[in-house]
Scaffold this motif. Structure first.
Motif, PDB file in Angstrom:
ATOM      1  N   THR A   1       0.686  -1.217  -0.053  1.00 26.89           N
ATOM      2  CA  THR A   1      -0.165  -0.109  -0.068  1.00 26.89           C
ATOM      3  C   THR A   1       0.962   1.345   0.119  1.00 26.89           C
ATOM      4  OG1 THR A   1      -1.766  -1.032   1.069  1.00 26.89           O
ATOM      5  CG2 THR A   1      -1.711   1.211   1.269  1.00 26.89           C
ATOM      6  N   CYS A   2       1.812   1.309   0.870  1.00 31.58           N
ATOM      7  CA  CYS A   2       2.679   2.404   0.944  1.00 31.58           C
ATOM      8  C   CYS A   2       3.515   2.419  -0.254  1.00 31.58           C
ATOM      9  CB  CYS A   2       3.571   2.365   2.219  1.00 31.58           C
ATOM     10  SG  CYS A   2       3.033   2.425   3.582  1.00 31.58           S
ATOM     11  N   GLU A   3       4.018   1.545  -1.088  1.00 27.84           N
ATOM     12  CA  GLU A   3       4.737   1.529  -2.321  1.00 27.84           C
ATOM     13  C   GLU A   3       3.873   2.453  -3.351  1.00 27.84           C
ATOM     14  OE1 GLU A   3       8.065   1.157  -4.921  1.00 27.84           O
ATOM     15  OE2 GLU A   3       7.608   1.513  -2.827  1.00 27.84           O
ATOM     16  N   THR A   4       2.755   1.706  -3.302  1.00 35.44           N
ATOM     17  CA  THR A   4       1.647   2.274  -4.428  1.00 35.44           C
ATOM     18  C   THR A   4       1.537   3.708  -3.970  1.00 35.44           C
ATOM     19  OG1 THR A   4       0.377   0.093  -4.412  1.00 35.44           O
ATOM     20  CG2 THR A   4      -0.591   1.957  -5.355  1.00 35.44           C
ATOM     21  N   LEU A   5       1.138   4.157  -2.874  1.00 31.99           N
ATOM     22  CA  LEU A   5       0.916   5.344  -2.652  1.00 31.99           C
ATOM     23  C   LEU A   5       2.149   6.557  -2.869  1.00 31.99           C
ATOM     24  CD1 LEU A   5      -0.946   4.985   0.757  1.00 31.99           C
ATOM     25  CD2 LEU A   5      -1.930   6.063  -1.336  1.00 31.99           C
ATOM     26  N   TRP A   6       2.874   5.754  -2.624  1.00 34.86           N
ATOM     27  CA  TRP A   6       4.318   6.780  -2.946  1.00 34.86           C
ATOM     28  C   TRP A   6       4.762   6.884  -4.454  1.00 34.86           C
ATOM     29  CZ3 TRP A   6       9.702   6.270  -4.622  1.00 34.86           C
ATOM     30  CH2 TRP A   6      10.542   7.181  -4.177  1.00 34.86           C
ATOM     31  N   GLN A   7       4.544   5.888  -5.141  1.00 39.21           N
ATOM     32  CA  GLN A   7       4.752   5.919  -6.551  1.00 39.21           C
ATOM     33  C   GLN A   7       3.633   6.819  -7.244  1.00 39.21           C
ATOM     34  OE1 GLN A   7       7.264   4.811  -8.105  1.00 39.21           O
ATOM     35  NE2 GLN A   7       8.222   3.233  -7.046  1.00 39.21           N
ATOM     36  N   ARG A   8       2.394   6.788  -6.648  1.00 31.95           N
ATOM     37  CA  ARG A   8       1.402   7.557  -7.373  1.00 31.95           C
ATOM     38  C   ARG A   8       1.569   8.978  -6.853  1.00 31.95           C
ATOM     39  NH1 ARG A   8      -3.996   5.950  -4.768  1.00 31.95           N
ATOM     40  NH2 ARG A   8      -4.930   7.672  -5.884  1.00 31.95           N
ATOM     41  N   TYR A   9       2.384   9.302  -5.905  1.00 30.45           N
ATOM     42  CA  TYR A   9       2.695  10.712  -5.687  1.00 30.45           C
ATOM     43  C   TYR A   9       3.632  11.226  -6.597  1.00 30.45           C
ATOM     44  CZ  TYR A   9       4.153  14.641  -2.815  1.00 30.45           C
ATOM     45  OH  TYR A   9       4.581  16.147  -2.212  1.00 30.45           O
ATOM     46  N   GLN A  10       4.676  10.314  -7.003  1.00 34.45           N
ATOM     47  CA  GLN A  10       5.663  10.782  -8.271  1.00 34.45           C
ATOM     48  C   GLN A  10       4.844  11.239  -9.343  1.00 34.45           C
ATOM     49  OE1 GLN A  10       9.080  10.083  -7.086  1.00 34.45           O
ATOM     50  NE2 GLN A  10       8.030   9.471  -5.307  1.00 34.45           N
TER      51      GLN A  10
ATOM     52  N   PRO B   1      13.708   5.019 -15.934  1.00 34.63           N
ATOM     53  CA  PRO B   1      12.160   4.977 -16.363  1.00 34.63           C
ATOM     54  C   PRO B   1      11.378   6.016 -15.669  1.00 34.63           C
ATOM     55  CG  PRO B   1      12.245   3.062 -14.908  1.00 34.63           C
ATOM     56  CD  PRO B   1      13.661   3.752 -15.072  1.00 34.63           C
ATOM     57  N   LEU B   2      10.305   6.438 -16.180  1.00 34.90           N
ATOM     58  CA  LEU B   2       9.409   7.328 -15.674  1.00 34.90           C
ATOM     59  C   LEU B   2       8.839   6.543 -14.340  1.00 34.90           C
ATOM     60  CD1 LEU B   2       7.415   9.090 -18.637  1.00 34.90           C
ATOM     61  CD2 LEU B   2       9.230  10.108 -16.994  1.00 34.90           C
ATOM     62  N   PRO B   3       8.156   7.264 -13.397  1.00 40.38           N
ATOM     63  CA  PRO B   3       7.291   6.241 -12.342  1.00 40.38           C
ATOM     64  C   PRO B   3       6.393   5.388 -12.973  1.00 40.38           C
ATOM     65  CG  PRO B   3       7.924   8.236 -11.529  1.00 40.38           C
ATOM     66  CD  PRO B   3       8.232   8.493 -13.199  1.00 40.38           C
ATOM     67  N   PRO B   4       6.030   4.231 -12.569  1.00 38.49           N
ATOM     68  CA  PRO B   4       5.219   3.291 -13.170  1.00 38.49           C
ATOM     69  C   PRO B   4       3.661   3.855 -12.992  1.00 38.49           C
ATOM     70  CG  PRO B   4       6.007   2.490 -11.277  1.00 38.49           C
ATOM     71  CD  PRO B   4       6.774   3.680 -11.522  1.00 38.49           C
ATOM     72  N   SER B   5       2.838   3.664 -13.831  1.00 32.08           N
ATOM     73  CA  SER B   5       1.466   3.990 -13.876  1.00 32.08           C
ATOM     74  C   SER B   5       0.936   3.285 -12.825  1.00 32.08           C
ATOM     75  CB  SER B   5       0.846   3.902 -15.252  1.00 32.08           C
ATOM     76  OG  SER B   5       0.660   2.462 -15.566  1.00 32.08           O
ATOM     77  N   TYR B   6      -0.477   3.435 -12.705  1.00 29.96           N
ATOM     78  CA  TYR B   6      -1.202   2.804 -11.406  1.00 29.96           C
ATOM     79  C   TYR B   6      -1.437   1.514 -11.751  1.00 29.96           C
ATOM     80  CZ  TYR B   6      -4.788   1.573  -8.033  1.00 29.96           C
ATOM     81  OH  TYR B   6      -5.418   0.919  -7.052  1.00 29.96           O
ATOM     82  N   GLU B   7      -1.783   1.318 -13.145  1.00 31.09           N
ATOM     83  CA  GLU B   7      -1.908  -0.143 -13.682  1.00 31.09           C
ATOM     84  C   GLU B   7      -0.680  -0.965 -13.603  1.00 31.09           C
ATOM     85  OE1 GLU B   7      -4.904  -1.451 -14.395  1.00 31.09           O
ATOM     86  OE2 GLU B   7      -5.784   0.216 -13.604  1.00 31.09           O
ATOM     87  N   GLU B   8       0.326  -0.412 -14.174  1.00 33.13           N
ATOM     88  CA  GLU B   8       1.736  -1.155 -13.989  1.00 33.13           C
ATOM     89  C   GLU B   8       2.204  -1.395 -12.531  1.00 33.13           C
ATOM     90  OE1 GLU B   8       4.116   0.910 -17.661  1.00 33.13           O
ATOM     91  OE2 GLU B   8       4.115   1.988 -15.804  1.00 33.13           O
ATOM     92  N   LEU B   9       1.777  -0.603 -11.514  1.00 37.28           N
ATOM     93  CA  LEU B   9       1.895  -0.937 -10.089  1.00 37.28           C
ATOM     94  C   LEU B   9       1.008  -2.134  -9.754  1.00 37.28           C
ATOM     95  CD1 LEU B   9       1.977   2.715  -8.574  1.00 37.28           C
ATOM     96  CD2 LEU B   9       3.807   0.886  -8.273  1.00 37.28           C
ATOM     97  N   ARG B  10      -0.298  -1.950 -10.271  1.00 33.41           N
ATOM     98  CA  ARG B  10      -1.168  -3.399  -9.761  1.00 33.41           C
ATOM     99  C   ARG B  10      -0.714  -4.333 -10.443  1.00 33.41           C
ATOM    100  NH1 ARG B  10      -3.149  -2.465  -5.448  1.00 33.41           N
ATOM    101  NH2 ARG B  10      -4.137  -4.632  -5.739  1.00 33.41           N
ATOM    102  N   ARG B  11      -0.251  -4.484 -11.675  1.00 31.41           N
ATOM    103  CA  ARG B  11       0.191  -5.745 -12.218  1.00 31.41           C
ATOM    104  C   ARG B  11       1.427  -6.096 -11.422  1.00 31.41           C
ATOM    105  NH1 ARG B  11      -0.902  -3.330 -17.111  1.00 31.41           N
ATOM    106  NH2 ARG B  11       1.139  -2.433 -17.574  1.00 31.41           N
ATOM    107  N   ASP B  12       2.411  -5.294 -11.153  1.00 33.93           N
ATOM    108  CA  ASP B  12       3.564  -5.642 -10.471  1.00 33.93           C
ATOM    109  C   ASP B  12       3.335  -6.120  -9.044  1.00 33.93           C
ATOM    110  OD1 ASP B  12       6.623  -5.550  -9.907  1.00 33.93           O
ATOM    111  OD2 ASP B  12       6.229  -3.865  -8.328  1.00 33.93           O
TER     112      ASP B  12
END
Length: 260
Positions: free
Chosen positions: A133-142, A201-212
């Protein structure tokens, strides 16, 4: 006149008071420069970092700026006044060059909004589910710098659902996780493979994060969905240790069969 002063040499040397002061200085300088037109992002960064370095240098050494003049500054230290050329001050600020980069290790405020933080290095108190959850939020903040994303991280990292960090503490969440990312990349080099700077690379998109994230969960459950909740409840560092081991085994198999 000789003055002996010391300043922190890295993020990890900061006291709690110094860390809060640095974060507050960053917030105030960014606000002050928000509406100033700079020729480039690099120029903006150079200007704001230099201002933050100067503010912190004076605070941490106890030196007071009296007034600038044509080619330098008049300062006061204790009962004595002295002048410094601008070049000498710029040279002194090089001792704070580390401010330009995020922490290489996790650094955080111990207390925020009355709540106590979990260990800075995540050695306990964080589940794998919360890590994801934290990793997703942090990447979304990018992608979209929205303070509410960092507040959601704070609710997890400080174990307080209704937490409302002030601006300095909010920025502190961002830098804490940046230090965490640097730490785990060293602890788990096979899972967090370093990417050459030129190919960053650029920060991953939300969909890329979910797949990861789904791939990470599947790797730990080995496809057995009945184990998903058990895996998510793992201690975060235990889960990352296992993922790193699996990544290493995968690389070893690839090297073995690539030679056949």
């Amino acid at each position: 006149m000789t003055i002996d002063v010391t300043v922190p040499r890295s993020w990890t040397e900061l006291t709690q008071e110094q860390l809060r002061f640095l974060l507050s200085a960053m917030v105030s300088v960014n606000r002050a420069c928000a509406n100033i037109a700079f020729p480039s992002r690099e120029a903006y960064i150079a200007h704001t970092v230099a201002r933050v370095q100067t503010i912190c240098f004076l605070e941490w050494t106890g030196i007071t700026l009296v007034t600038p003049y044509a080619s330098g500054y008049l300062f006061k230290y204790g009962d004595q006044e002295f002048t410094l050329p601008a070049a000498v001050l710029a040279s002194a600020l090089t001792h704070l060059e580390w401010i330009r980069l995020p922490p290489s290790e996790p650094v955080r405020l111990d207390i925020v909004d009355g709540a106590e933080a979990i260990p800075a290095d995540l050695s306990s108190g964080l589940s794998f589910d919360s890590w994801l959850t934290c990793e997703t939020l942090w990447q979304r903040y990018q992608h979209t710098p929205d303070d509410t994303l960092l507040w959601q991280m704070a609710a997890i990292l400080y174990r307080k659902d209704d937490i409302r960090p002030d601006p300095a503490a909010t920025l502190g969440i961002f830098f804490w996780w940046a230090g965490v990312k640097n730490l785990v990349s060293l602890q788990f080099p096979d899972f967090f493979k370093k990417i050459p700077d030129d190919d960053e690379p650029l920060p991953p998109s939300y969909e890329e994060l979910r797949r990861d994230i789904n791939a990470q969960i599947r790797a730990l459950t080995k496809g057995d969905i009945t184990k998903e909740q058990e895996i998510l409840a793992f201690d975060a560092m235990r889960a990352l240790t296992e993922l790193d081991a699996q990544a290493r085994e995968y690389d070893e198999l690839n090297r073995k069969y690539s030679k056949t």
